[in-house]
Design a protein around this motif. Sequence first.
Motif, PDB file in Angstrom:
ATOM      1  N   ALA A  57       0.876  -1.074   0.172  1.00  0.00           N
ATOM      2  CA  ALA A  57       0.084   0.104  -0.027  1.00  0.00           C
ATOM      3  C   ALA A  57       0.929   1.198  -0.183  1.00  0.00           C
ATOM      4  CB  ALA A  57      -1.096   0.038   1.149  1.00  0.00           C
ATOM      5  N   LEU A  58       1.912   1.132   0.724  1.00  0.00           N
ATOM      6  CA  LEU A  58       2.772   2.323   0.971  1.00  0.00           C
ATOM      7  C   LEU A  58       3.482   2.720  -0.445  1.00  0.00           C
ATOM      8  CD1 LEU A  58       5.006   3.538   3.725  1.00  0.00           C
ATOM      9  CD2 LEU A  58       5.907   3.511   1.580  1.00  0.00           C
ATOM     10  N   ILE A  59       4.079   1.588  -0.984  1.00  0.00           N
ATOM     11  CA  ILE A  59       4.912   1.721  -2.237  1.00  0.00           C
ATOM     12  C   ILE A  59       4.042   2.214  -3.303  1.00  0.00           C
ATOM     13  CG2 ILE A  59       4.666  -0.747  -3.051  1.00  0.00           C
ATOM     14  CD1 ILE A  59       7.583   2.165  -3.765  1.00  0.00           C
ATOM     15  N   ALA A  60       2.761   1.826  -3.530  1.00  0.00           N
ATOM     16  CA  ALA A  60       1.716   2.092  -4.493  1.00  0.00           C
ATOM     17  C   ALA A  60       1.498   3.746  -4.463  1.00  0.00           C
ATOM     18  CB  ALA A  60       0.405   1.223  -4.162  1.00  0.00           C
ATOM     19  N   ALA A  61       1.631   4.192  -3.201  1.00  0.00           N
ATOM     20  CA  ALA A  61       1.039   5.773  -3.130  1.00  0.00           C
ATOM     21  C   ALA A  61       2.438   6.544  -3.121  1.00  0.00           C
ATOM     22  CB  ALA A  61       0.765   6.044  -1.444  1.00  0.00           C
ATOM     23  N   VAL A  62       3.642   6.143  -2.861  1.00  0.00           N
ATOM     24  CA  VAL A  62       4.831   6.573  -3.318  1.00  0.00           C
ATOM     25  C   VAL A  62       5.225   6.559  -4.756  1.00  0.00           C
ATOM     26  CG1 VAL A  62       7.431   6.232  -2.979  1.00  0.00           C
ATOM     27  CG2 VAL A  62       5.896   5.984  -0.817  1.00  0.00           C
ATOM     28  N   ASP A  63       4.760   5.610  -5.278  1.00  0.00           N
ATOM     29  CA  ASP A  63       5.157   5.286  -6.798  1.00  0.00           C
ATOM     30  C   ASP A  63       4.047   6.176  -7.822  1.00  0.00           C
ATOM     31  OD1 ASP A  63       6.951   3.877  -8.824  1.00  0.00           O
ATOM     32  OD2 ASP A  63       5.209   2.924  -9.575  1.00  0.00           O
ATOM     33  N   ALA A  64       2.954   6.343  -7.116  1.00  0.00           N
ATOM     34  CA  ALA A  64       1.900   7.340  -7.928  1.00  0.00           C
ATOM     35  C   ALA A  64       2.226   8.714  -8.013  1.00  0.00           C
ATOM     36  CB  ALA A  64       0.722   7.186  -7.092  1.00  0.00           C
ATOM     37  N   HIS A 105      -1.524  13.359   3.470  1.00  0.00           N
ATOM     38  CA  HIS A 105      -1.591  11.926   3.040  1.00  0.00           C
ATOM     39  C   HIS A 105      -3.124  11.682   2.427  1.00  0.00           C
ATOM     40  CE1 HIS A 105       1.452  10.636   6.317  1.00  0.00           C
ATOM     41  NE2 HIS A 105       1.987  11.127   5.384  1.00  0.00           N
ATOM     42  N   SER A 106      -3.949  12.617   2.698  1.00  0.00           N
ATOM     43  CA  SER A 106      -5.003  12.309   2.130  1.00  0.00           C
ATOM     44  C   SER A 106      -5.018  12.357   0.355  1.00  0.00           C
ATOM     45  CB  SER A 106      -6.092  13.578   2.116  1.00  0.00           C
ATOM     46  OG  SER A 106      -5.951  14.722   1.293  1.00  0.00           O
ATOM     47  N   LYS A 107      -4.000  12.728  -0.153  1.00  0.00           N
ATOM     48  CA  LYS A 107      -3.603  12.567  -1.409  1.00  0.00           C
ATOM     49  C   LYS A 107      -3.198  11.097  -1.926  1.00  0.00           C
ATOM     50  CE  LYS A 107      -0.332  15.297  -3.511  1.00  0.00           C
ATOM     51  NZ  LYS A 107      -1.138  15.296  -4.786  1.00  0.00           N
ATOM     52  N   GLY A 108      -2.691  10.376  -0.906  1.00  0.00           N
ATOM     53  CA  GLY A 108      -2.428   9.152  -1.109  1.00  0.00           C
ATOM     54  C   GLY A 108      -3.341   8.065  -1.159  1.00  0.00           C
ATOM     55  N   VAL A 109      -4.140   8.008  -2.185  1.00  0.00           N
ATOM     56  CA  VAL A 109      -5.446   7.200  -2.119  1.00  0.00           C
ATOM     57  C   VAL A 109      -5.411   6.504  -3.813  1.00  0.00           C
ATOM     58  CG1 VAL A 109      -6.901   8.140  -0.626  1.00  0.00           C
ATOM     59  CG2 VAL A 109      -7.021   9.061  -2.823  1.00  0.00           C
ATOM     60  N   ARG A 330     -10.727  14.130   3.236  1.00  0.00           N
ATOM     61  CA  ARG A 330     -10.288  12.788   2.821  1.00  0.00           C
ATOM     62  C   ARG A 330     -11.493  11.943   1.973  1.00  0.00           C
ATOM     63  NH1 ARG A 330      -8.660  11.178   8.859  1.00  0.00           N
ATOM     64  NH2 ARG A 330      -8.343   9.277   8.387  1.00  0.00           N
ATOM     65  N   ALA A 331     -12.774  12.253   2.347  1.00  0.00           N
ATOM     66  CA  ALA A 331     -13.708  11.464   1.512  1.00  0.00           C
ATOM     67  C   ALA A 331     -13.857  12.352  -0.181  1.00  0.00           C
ATOM     68  CB  ALA A 331     -15.222  11.865   2.313  1.00  0.00           C
ATOM     69  N   LYS A 332     -13.610  13.578  -0.064  1.00  0.00           N
ATOM     70  CA  LYS A 332     -13.603  14.266  -1.218  1.00  0.00           C
ATOM     71  C   LYS A 332     -12.289  13.789  -2.237  1.00  0.00           C
ATOM     72  CE  LYS A 332     -15.475  18.580  -0.031  1.00  0.00           C
ATOM     73  NZ  LYS A 332     -15.860  20.123  -0.188  1.00  0.00           N
ATOM     74  N   GLN A 333     -11.126  13.482  -1.433  1.00  0.00           N
ATOM     75  CA  GLN A 333      -9.920  13.047  -2.280  1.00  0.00           C
ATOM     76  C   GLN A 333     -10.427  11.566  -2.607  1.00  0.00           C
ATOM     77  OE1 GLN A 333      -7.993  15.219  -3.075  1.00  0.00           O
ATOM     78  NE2 GLN A 333      -6.351  15.745  -1.495  1.00  0.00           N
ATOM     79  N   ARG A 334     -10.890  10.781  -2.004  1.00  0.00           N
ATOM     80  CA  ARG A 334     -11.166   9.361  -2.480  1.00  0.00           C
ATOM     81  C   ARG A 334     -12.153   9.237  -3.696  1.00  0.00           C
ATOM     82  NH1 ARG A 334     -11.125   8.351   3.092  1.00  0.00           N
ATOM     83  NH2 ARG A 334     -13.297   8.654   3.559  1.00  0.00           N
ATOM     84  N   GLU A 335     -13.373  10.451  -3.615  1.00  0.00           N
ATOM     85  CA  GLU A 335     -14.146  10.770  -4.803  1.00  0.00           C
ATOM     86  C   GLU A 335     -13.393  10.999  -5.829  1.00  0.00           C
ATOM     87  OE1 GLU A 335     -17.076  12.106  -7.060  1.00  0.00           O
ATOM     88  OE2 GLU A 335     -15.862  13.220  -5.943  1.00  0.00           O
ATOM     89  N   ARG A 336     -12.769  11.935  -5.864  1.00  0.00           N
ATOM     90  CA  ARG A 336     -12.221  12.432  -6.827  1.00  0.00           C
ATOM     91  C   ARG A 336     -11.115  11.499  -7.551  1.00  0.00           C
ATOM     92  NH1 ARG A 336     -10.574  17.811  -7.799  1.00  0.00           N
ATOM     93  NH2 ARG A 336      -8.467  16.873  -8.687  1.00  0.00           N
ATOM     94  N   VAL A 337     -10.566  10.523  -6.697  1.00  0.00           N
ATOM     95  CA  VAL A 337      -9.631   9.721  -7.590  1.00  0.00           C
ATOM     96  C   VAL A 337      -9.981   8.197  -7.790  1.00  0.00           C
ATOM     97  CG1 VAL A 337      -7.615   8.267  -6.834  1.00  0.00           C
ATOM     98  CG2 VAL A 337      -7.606  10.645  -6.349  1.00  0.00           C
ATOM     99  N   LEU A 338     -10.872   7.811  -6.939  1.00  0.00           N
ATOM    100  CA  LEU A 338     -11.534   6.539  -7.129  1.00  0.00           C
ATOM    101  C   LEU A 338     -12.804   6.463  -8.074  1.00  0.00           C
ATOM    102  CD1 LEU A 338     -10.888   5.188  -3.469  1.00  0.00           C
ATOM    103  CD2 LEU A 338      -9.607   4.678  -5.575  1.00  0.00           C
ATOM    104  N   ALA A 339     -13.653   7.450  -7.697  1.00  0.00           N
ATOM    105  CA  ALA A 339     -14.934   7.532  -8.402  1.00  0.00           C
ATOM    106  C   ALA A 339     -14.923   8.146  -9.909  1.00  0.00           C
ATOM    107  CB  ALA A 339     -16.043   8.109  -7.566  1.00  0.00           C
ATOM    108  N   ARG A 340     -14.173   9.203  -9.573  1.00  0.00           N
ATOM    109  CA  ARG A 340     -14.010  10.266 -11.194  1.00  0.00           C
ATOM    110  C   ARG A 340     -12.574   9.909 -11.832  1.00  0.00           C
ATOM    111  NH1 ARG A 340     -15.055  15.812  -8.239  1.00  0.00           N
ATOM    112  NH2 ARG A 340     -14.982  16.411 -10.620  1.00  0.00           N
TER     113      ARG A 340
END
Length: 360
Positions: A57-64, A105-109, A330-340
């Motif tokens: 999980a950590l390396i996925a966020a770092v690599d992104a 860290h909210s960016k790291g999703v 944090r919810a907005k970041q998840r929505e931006r990244v995961l949903a949109r």
Amino acid sequence: MALREALREWLSLPDIEPAEDYGFFGPDSVAWKVWSYPTGLTIGFQRAVVIEELDPALIAAVDATHAIYDRPRTRYDRTLRYFAMVMFADSRSTTKAADVLVKVHSKGVGIDPVTGKQYDANDPASQLWIHLTAWHSLLVAYEKYGPGRLSAQDEASYWDECARAAELQTCDPADVPRTREGVRRYFEQVEPQLIGSDAAKKAMRHLLRADVMLPPMPWFLAPFFLVVSAFLRRGTLATMPRAMRKMAGLPTSRLLDLLVVAPLSAAFTLVSLNARLEIILLRLISPMTVPVAAPALLGIPPRHPVTTTPREAQRRFGYANPSQAHLELRAKQRERVLARGLAPDDQGIVESQPILGNIA
């Protein structure tokens, strides 16, 4: 003449301001003793950031973000500054930094391309992994290249202080082991989840190159620090479990592990005898960390020589428990990244720069 002036400038110390208070530990704490030893913000810190990359999980966020490759010096500088703030800075600035870090860290999703699972840098399990890896790494480096193993009483205090510092994270401090055996069991439990992926191997090799993390330095010191960085790399490798090194495709020579101990121990002992030298070297490794660590290293007392706890400071200065902080963002970041499928918002990064340093 130019060389003499450059050397004089390099050897000079910046103006050091006393802290507001002792923060959460202070000079009587075991953690302060361990973290302020020269092994702490060098091999201990490097070991921590290298081993962390085995968490998928950590390396996925770092690599992104690719930040450790695009801006390795500022990323290293900012991270080390935050490490030092937790230990040495005053309670007001540290609780503010911890609160802003939740936003960062909210960016790291996202979705981990290796496991296919969602990851979130604010996830309590990820935060516990980072926290324990850091505290354990600094202790390992201290005991291998410094004064040696802590007494049973000091060790108990150290892990109690580790749990106190976890109040600055989104993880539950109750989940922090309070003994060496408990920490060993924790790493045994997480080991099956660790993956030496291609991204992890690349990041670990990169982070072991201390020279790419160093800021620009006087030309006459460059050859010296190439040698130093090579020793630090080998010294860091020698502290890492062989199973982790094999997983990451890193060298596992027992002979080199043994040979590096004596020269590094001697070097760290010499540096520990001169706080001025330690600060000068720290300025080369991480300029942003010097104002935080220098008062502690020089024994400059704060304006108010008292300590508190993160929970008390959070209440006093109006910050939420990190696990409950900035839930809407944090919810907005998840929505931006995961949903949109959009890139995350940079609000946290922007707000963090006056506290942790510019990213450029």
